[in-house]
Write a protein that holds these residues in place. Structure first.
Motif, PDB file in Angstrom:
ATOM      1  N   ALA A 185       0.833  -1.205   0.000  1.00  0.00           N
ATOM      2  CA  ALA A 185       0.000   0.000   0.000  1.00  0.00           C
ATOM      3  C   ALA A 185       0.863   1.249   0.000  1.00  0.00           C
ATOM      4  O   ALA A 185       0.564   2.231  -0.687  1.00  0.00           O
ATOM      5  N   GLU A 222       3.634   1.644  -1.367  1.00  0.00           N
ATOM      6  CA  GLU A 222       4.275   1.839  -2.661  1.00  0.00           C
ATOM      7  C   GLU A 222       3.380   2.638  -3.610  1.00  0.00           C
ATOM      8  O   GLU A 222       3.853   3.174  -4.598  1.00  0.00           O
ATOM      9  N   ASN A 223       2.097   2.717  -3.301  1.00  0.00           N
ATOM     10  CA  ASN A 223       1.166   3.505  -4.111  1.00  0.00           C
ATOM     11  C   ASN A 223       1.386   4.979  -3.768  1.00  0.00           C
ATOM     12  O   ASN A 223       1.192   5.394  -2.629  1.00  0.00           O
ATOM     13  N   PRO A 224       1.801   5.801  -4.744  1.00  0.00           N
ATOM     14  CA  PRO A 224       2.128   7.200  -4.440  1.00  0.00           C
ATOM     15  C   PRO A 224       0.965   7.991  -3.839  1.00  0.00           C
ATOM     16  O   PRO A 224       1.182   8.841  -2.975  1.00  0.00           O
ATOM     17  N   ASN A 225      -0.262   7.721  -4.266  1.00  0.00           N
ATOM     18  CA  ASN A 225      -1.417   8.454  -3.728  1.00  0.00           C
ATOM     19  C   ASN A 225      -1.661   8.093  -2.271  1.00  0.00           C
ATOM     20  O   ASN A 225      -1.921   8.975  -1.443  1.00  0.00           O
ATOM     21  N   ILE A 226      -1.598   6.806  -1.961  1.00  0.00           N
ATOM     22  CA  ILE A 226      -1.798   6.370  -0.572  1.00  0.00           C
ATOM     23  C   ILE A 226      -0.652   6.889   0.287  1.00  0.00           C
ATOM     24  O   ILE A 226      -0.871   7.404   1.388  1.00  0.00           O
ATOM     25  N   LYS A 227       0.581   6.766  -0.217  1.00  0.00           N
ATOM     26  CA  LYS A 227       1.734   7.224   0.547  1.00  0.00           C
ATOM     27  C   LYS A 227       1.633   8.712   0.855  1.00  0.00           C
ATOM     28  O   LYS A 227       1.883   9.135   1.987  1.00  0.00           O
TER      29      LYS A 227
END
Length: 119
Positions: free
Chosen positions: A101, A103-108
């Motif tokens: 999770a 690694e997902n730029p939006n979640i991060k």
């Protein structure tokens, strides 16, 4: 609440809610009684129970991820962390899913925004 559990609570109380203005403490999402720390041999077990603002909160997983990331960054790696919510979501306590999770730029970006300490 013992001193160590109090320190853990202080650490997570400043996390911002991803949707509403205010911190998780302000919104009573995290609360002192929801933080427990036990010691098993030479390892600490950190339990954080939180309650989303509404029963079927669509952001509960994101809140749990914010809690886990903040604790993993601030506690020794030898500590075992368990995040509990009203409706158990196994993804929050799965290290591989947590890493994926993040690694997902939006979640991060959302997690980083929520766990950033106030100035």
């Amino acid at each position: 609440m013992d001193d160590y559990a109090g320190s853990v609570y202080d650490m997570i109380s400043t996390i911002k809610d991803p949707e509403k203005p205010g911190t998780l403490e302000d919104l009573n999402v995290v609360y002192e009684e929801g933080v427990k720390v036990t010691k098993d041999d030479d390892k600490y077990l950190v339990y954080v129970k939180f309650r989303p603002t509404i029963k079927h909160c669509s952001l509960a997983t994101l809140i749990g991820l914010c809690l886990r990331v903040k604790l993993e960054r601030n506690l020794p790696s030898s500590h075992k962390i368990s995040i509990l919510i009203a409706e158990v979501n196994k993804q929050i306590n799965d290290k591989e899913r947590t890493a994926a999770a993040m690694e997902n730029p939006n979640i991060k970006e959302m997690v980083e925004s929520c766990i950033k300490e106030p100035l």
